[in-house]
Design a protein around this motif. Structure first.
Motif, mmCIF file in Angstrom:
data_model
loop_
_atom_site.group_PDB
_atom_site.id
_atom_site.type_symbol
_atom_site.label_atom_id
_atom_site.label_comp_id
_atom_site.label_asym_id
_atom_site.label_seq_id
_atom_site.Cartn_x
_atom_site.Cartn_y
_atom_site.Cartn_z
ATOM 1 N N ARG A 49 0.845 -1.194 0.000
ATOM 2 C CA ARG A 49 0.000 0.000 0.000
ATOM 3 C C ARG A 49 0.885 1.251 0.000
ATOM 4 N NH1 ARG A 49 -1.302 1.803 6.023
ATOM 5 N NH2 ARG A 49 -2.194 3.545 4.904
ATOM 6 N N ASP B 143 0.663 2.750 -6.798
ATOM 7 C CA ASP B 143 0.231 3.621 -7.890
ATOM 8 C C ASP B 143 0.940 4.958 -7.690
ATOM 9 O OD1 ASP B 143 -2.415 4.136 -9.884
ATOM 10 O OD2 ASP B 143 -1.699 5.925 -8.834
ATOM 11 N N LYS C 292 0.901 6.532 -15.932
ATOM 12 C CA LYS C 292 0.892 5.530 -14.851
ATOM 13 C C LYS C 292 1.331 4.166 -15.387
ATOM 14 C CE LYS C 292 -2.774 7.101 -11.725
ATOM 15 N NZ LYS C 292 -3.903 6.593 -10.937
ATOM 16 N N TYR D 140 -5.390 15.970 -2.025
ATOM 17 C CA TYR D 140 -4.038 15.717 -2.529
ATOM 18 C C TYR D 140 -3.893 15.973 -4.027
ATOM 19 C CZ TYR D 140 -5.734 10.973 -3.679
ATOM 20 O OH TYR D 140 -6.427 9.906 -4.170
ATOM 21 N N TYR D 141 -4.917 16.540 -4.643
ATOM 22 C CA TYR D 141 -4.716 17.097 -5.988
ATOM 23 C C TYR D 141 -5.692 18.242 -6.202
ATOM 24 C CZ TYR D 141 -8.474 13.815 -7.427
ATOM 25 O OH TYR D 141 -9.636 13.110 -7.544
ATOM 26 N N SER E 185 -5.926 4.885 -8.629
ATOM 27 C CA SER E 185 -4.901 4.799 -7.575
ATOM 28 C C SER E 185 -5.489 4.285 -6.267
ATOM 29 C CB SER E 185 -4.274 6.174 -7.337
ATOM 30 O OG SER E 185 -5.239 7.090 -6.850
ATOM 31 N N GLN E 186 -6.805 4.283 -6.170
ATOM 32 C CA GLN E 186 -7.451 3.902 -4.910
ATOM 33 C C GLN E 186 -7.946 2.458 -4.924
ATOM 34 O OE1 GLN E 186 -10.451 6.944 -4.307
ATOM 35 N NE2 GLN E 186 -8.991 8.548 -4.773
ATOM 36 N N ILE E 187 -7.607 1.730 -5.977
ATOM 37 C CA ILE E 187 -8.027 0.325 -6.084
ATOM 38 C C ILE E 187 -6.822 -0.570 -5.789
ATOM 39 C CG2 ILE E 187 -8.869 -1.442 -7.685
ATOM 40 C CD1 ILE E 187 -10.530 0.720 -9.041
ATOM 41 N N GLU F 24 -7.226 -1.471 3.086
ATOM 42 C CA GLU F 24 -5.786 -1.263 3.288
ATOM 43 C C GLU F 24 -5.199 -0.351 2.214
ATOM 44 O OE1 GLU F 24 -3.666 -4.856 2.497
ATOM 45 O OE2 GLU F 24 -1.717 -4.067 3.161
ATOM 46 N N TYR F 25 -5.634 -0.511 0.973
ATOM 47 C CA TYR F 25 -5.015 0.200 -0.150
ATOM 48 C C TYR F 25 -5.701 1.519 -0.485
ATOM 49 C CZ TYR F 25 -1.658 -3.409 -1.474
ATOM 50 O OH TYR F 25 -0.584 -4.266 -1.487
ATOM 51 N N CYS G 256 -5.899 5.102 -0.639
ATOM 52 C CA CYS G 256 -4.960 6.211 -0.414
ATOM 53 C C CYS G 256 -5.712 7.523 -0.235
ATOM 54 C CB CYS G 256 -3.947 6.306 -1.549
ATOM 55 S SG CYS G 256 -4.642 6.684 -3.158
ATOM 56 N N THR H 296 -7.564 6.839 4.142
ATOM 57 C CA THR H 296 -6.576 5.823 4.512
ATOM 58 C C THR H 296 -7.005 5.088 5.787
ATOM 59 O OG1 THR H 296 -5.375 7.412 5.868
ATOM 60 C CG2 THR H 296 -4.725 7.249 3.552
ATOM 61 N N PRO H 297 -6.419 3.922 6.041
ATOM 62 C CA PRO H 297 -6.698 3.240 7.300
ATOM 63 C C PRO H 297 -6.430 4.134 8.511
ATOM 64 C CG PRO H 297 -5.574 1.749 5.797
ATOM 65 C CD PRO H 297 -5.588 3.095 5.127
ATOM 66 N N GLU H 298 -5.374 4.935 8.431
ATOM 67 C CA GLU H 298 -5.052 5.827 9.562
ATOM 68 C C GLU H 298 -6.184 6.823 9.810
ATOM 69 O OE1 GLU H 298 -3.022 5.171 7.048
ATOM 70 O OE2 GLU H 298 -1.390 4.060 7.998
#
Lengths: 122, 282
Positions: A80, A84, A111, B147-148, B170-172, B229-230, B232, B235-237
């Motif tokens: 993680r 990407d 990408k 973040y963008y 990017s979020q998959i 988990e992935y 972004c 996030t998990p945090e």
């Protein structure tokens, strides 16, 4: 991480990737640690990847990060935050500068181009 | 020759009146029992929940209802949409959902939203704790950092559909099945101009809730938080920080999945959502 020659082959042999980048004629800079590489692209094909030797050699934009970070991105199943380039940008693991318009216009192409340095062999 | 097979989902339109506007809303449902209202992510539509609507393990006990927000999927924007940019505010979002619940005459519903839907259900848990039986926030948190630059999502020199899909790819998670990954991205390629950007106004700016989330009373309205988990974005945090502020909430981080659990890897997601849905109606 593949050799530069294999990376170019991976990109130029991927017909779908080349089709997606067919409107793109550009040189961009890709930074791995202290080294910069200039990617020369014509109609989506990578003509060359050359190490930047003098500072006046420059791309339209530059995307860069540490070698360890790129190596994690290129793992077969990246962890993680490294899976990407936009996840890496969000986490400030890598950075980007310059004119971002062509990068965003062709975001999935870039990408996939960068990810194609991933060695998918066991 | 094989028999024609129909899925269990029934799709219909109805008109939702909200203040001076009339919205033609598309809604799908399946099953019977406790109402389970599902809210899609920013820039997408209700198709994300097709695996929930088609799951008899769920629809035997739940009446699953999924509607496309106005401007999304098969729901129309209101008349005169061409005269101004779309921007989803917290109040408008809450009003649409509560008007839907009222006009649909839902009694004691469970509400489950993903991403911006996961954010707004936290607002609803605070303000309507006596109405909702429980809230489930998928990839939901009370605060995020952009973040963008959102302007990239709506400008004539960038293809909106392609850039939206490229951003959210990017979020998959890399482990998610390729067919479901690309189905999830397809929904993003079909969004109307400026709609994803307008949604993210709520998700990244107007909908911040970290100053009030600690006021949610989970003894009246249980709160479940599930994040991948992935992811972004949420996030998990971020999810775990939110859970700390909401006393009594239950948070689960799902390994090997991203921001779209119900559509990018439905089989894995179901192993986590089944026990929660069972617990709610126990």
């Amino acid at each position: 991480m593949l050799s530069i020659e294999n990376w170019i082959n991976n990109i130029n042999s991927n017909k779908r990737l080349i089709e997606n980048g067919r409107w793109l004629n550009i040189t961009f800079t890709f930074g791995i640690g202290e080294k910069d590489y200039l990617f020369e692209i014509l109609s989506g094909n990578v003509l060359s990847i050359n190490e930047r030797e003098i500072l006046t050699q420059s791309g339209t934009f530059k995307i860069y990060g540490q070698k360890d970070s790129w190596n994690k991105h290129w793992l077969k199943v990246p962890p993680r935050d490294y899976h990407d380039i936009f996840a890496m940008l969000a986490k400030k693991i890598i950075y980007i500068d310059g004119d971002l318009t062509p990068f965003i216009q062709n975001l999935q192409y870039f990408k996939d181009l960068i990810a194609s340095n991933r060695d998918m062999h066991d | 020759m094989t028999d024609l097979y129909f899925e269990d989902i029934i799709g219909r339109y109805f008109n939702l009146n909200l203040k001076k506007d009339n919205y033609r809303i598309y809604v799908e449902e399946a099953g019977q029992g406790t109402p389970l209202l599902c809210l899609h992510t920013a820039g997408s539509d209700g198709r994300q929940f097709r695996h929930i609507l088609n799951d008899k393990r769920i629809t035997n006990n739940y009446r699953v209802i999924v509607f496309d927000l106005p401007w999304h999927g098969k729901s129309n924007p209101p008349e005169g949409y061409e005269l101004k940019d779309y921007k989803l505010t917290t109040n408008l979002y809450k009003e649409i959902i509560m008007s839907f619940c009222k006009q649909y005459k839902l009694i004691d519903p469970v509400i489950m939203g993903c991403s911006m839907g996961g954010r707004v259900v936290l607002h609803l848990a605070l303000e309507h704790c006596d109405y909702f039986r429980a809230v489930i926030a998928l990839e939901g948190s009370d605060k995020l950092e952009p973040y963008y630059d959102l302007d990239w999502l709506h400008r004539p020199d960038v293809h909106g559909g392609l850039v939206q899909a490229a951003f959210v790819s990017s979020q998959i998670a890399p482990q998610s099945p390729n067919n479901f990954k690309h189905e999830t991205l397809w929904h993003y390629m079909q969004g109307g101009p400026g709609v994803f950007k307008g949604d993210l106004y709520f998700y990244w700016h107007d909908g911040d809730f970290d100053d009030r989330s600690n006021l949610i009373d989970t003894s009246k309205c249980p709160v479940y938080l599930l994040s991948g988990e992935y992811d972004c974005s949420c996030t998990p945090e971020r999810t775990l920080e939110t859970a700390k502020r909401i006393k009594g909430s239950k948070a689960i981080i799902i390994p090997g999945i991203g921001h779209f659990p119900m559509s990018e890897n439905p089989d894995l997601f179901k192993t986590y959502i089944y026990p929660i849905l069972d617990e709610i109606i126990k």
